[in-house]
Design an enzyme around this catalytic site. Structure first.
Site, short mmCIF file in Angstrom:
data_model
loop_
_atom_site.label_atom_id
_atom_site.label_comp_id
_atom_site.label_asym_id
_atom_site.label_seq_id
_atom_site.Cartn_x
_atom_site.Cartn_y
_atom_site.Cartn_z
N ASP A 1 -13.42 -1.19 1.96
CA ASP A 1 -11.79 -0.83 1.64
C ASP A 1 -10.85 -1.58 2.68
O ASP A 1 -11.00 -1.76 3.86
CB ASP A 1 -11.63 0.67 1.85
N HIS B 1 -8.27 -0.82 3.96
CA HIS B 1 -7.61 0.09 4.82
C HIS B 1 -8.93 0.51 5.86
O HIS B 1 -9.97 0.83 5.32
CB HIS B 1 -6.91 1.30 4.29
N ASP C 1 -9.02 -2.65 -2.94
CA ASP C 1 -7.63 -3.08 -2.54
C ASP C 1 -7.74 -4.39 -1.74
O ASP C 1 -6.46 -4.44 -1.37
CB ASP C 1 -6.87 -1.89 -2.01
N HIS D 1 -9.57 8.53 4.25
CA HIS D 1 -8.54 8.77 5.16
C HIS D 1 -8.80 10.33 5.55
O HIS D 1 -8.08 10.54 6.73
CB HIS D 1 -7.39 8.19 4.81
ZN ZN Z 1 -7.79 1.38 0.81
#
Ligand code: ZN
Length: 314
Positions: free
Chosen positions: A164, A166, A251, A127
């Site tokens: 991931d 996200h 995740d 991120h």
């Molecule tokens: Zn993540």
């Protein structure tokens, strides 16, 4: 069969995020214990982490942002001033070690010491953008790994696969206008940070070198694997990567508290195999994975163990 390397260092646990924070030092403990229990750690070569230098960090981050991180830590801030990332006194040093650990893994693979390597680092990185950390991330480890392969080892084309849960907004932003790094992400649509629509494809010379695969909550392992395969296979044929990097987040596990994908431990073996196949077809099998998210300790450990097991089998 090629050797598999692991970057492991107890210092990664010194980045303290406080009780109840999902991105906790216990994550690495859980993975390392599971790798040990299954006899996997003993079959891997250990790779030493080292701190990344300012010059190395500046390949992806601005001088001003490096100063911001230094100042926030020096002033005892509990949060990075650029975004939702909890920090402590040791966080800058540990984040430099996470970035440098990733570079060490890239070096080990490109020098032929090992065929593939998994950098078990934290804080995570995908991120983090050039001028801001966010989403538990300080420096963008995987992006720095790609640049290291290009600047130091002369590679022209690096593929980053981000599985991931996200969207890897930071990695996408860093390579948005760049045709030398192909970024492919599969992620839960509508989850943090909100970006990652299929229409986001890069810009200028980078147009077509960002590939986003948003999937609805509830998606299972076969759905994720099918979507990623459909996007990656033809793209890799065209791009012919010389190195495959993986933002390996866990995740998307069915037990994870931050997401609603439904992957089982074994699904990470299948995802790993897809990445390995692409690496062996185009990049002499060279692959480096970097730990991103994963917050259900048992699911994280089980998924990461399946990942390492598959690396060891190849
Ligand atoms: Zn993540």
């Amino acid at each position: 069969m090629g050797a598999t390397g692991l970057v492991i260092d107890p210092a990664f646990r010194l980045h303290e995020t406080g009780s109840g924070h999902p991105e906790s030092p216990r994550r690495l403990e859980a993975i390392e214990t599971e790798l040990q229990r299954r006899g996997l750690r003993q079959r891997c070569q250990l790779i030493r982490a080292r701190p990344a230098t300012d010059l190395e960090l500046q390949r992806c981050h601005t001088v001003r942002y490096l100063e911001t991180v230094r100042r926030d830590v020096a002033y005892d801030a509990r949060q990075l001033s650029t975004g939702d990332t909890t920090i402590c006194d040791a966080s800058e040093d540990v984040a430099r070690l996470a970035a440098g650990g990733t570079l060490a893994a890239v070096e080990a693979v490109l020098s032929g010491q090992v065929n593939h390597a998994f950098a078990l680092v934290r804080p995570p990185g995908h991120h983090a953008e050039a001028d801001r950390g966010m989403g538990f991330c300080i420096f963008n480890n995987v992006a720095l790994g790609a640049r290291h392969a290009q600047v130091v080892h002369g590679l022209e084309r690096v593929l980053i696969i981000d599985w991931d849960l996200h969207h890897g907004n930071g990695t996408q932003a860093i390579f948005w206008r760049d045709s030398s790094v192909l970024f492919a992400s599969v992620h839960e649509w509508g989850n943090y940070p909100g970006s990652g629509a299929a229409t986001e494809r890069g810009e200028g010379p980078g147009l077509g070198f960002t590939l986003n695969c948003p999937l609805p909550g509830g998606s299972d392992g076969p759905a994720v694997l099918t979507a990623l395969t459909a996007v990656l296979r033809p793209a890799a044929e065209r791009f012919r990567p010389q190195l495959v990097l993986v933002s390996a987040g866990f995740d998307s596990h069915r037990d994870d508290p931050l997401g609603s994908f439904r992957l089982e431990d074994s699904d990470y073996g299948a995802l790993t195999q897809l990445c390995l196949d692409i690496a062996s077809e185009h990049a002499d099998g060279r692959l480096v994975s970097v730990l991103e998210g994963g917050y259900a300790l048992q699911g994280l450990a089980g998924g990461a163990a399946a990942h390492v097991e598959t690396l060891l089998e190849t």
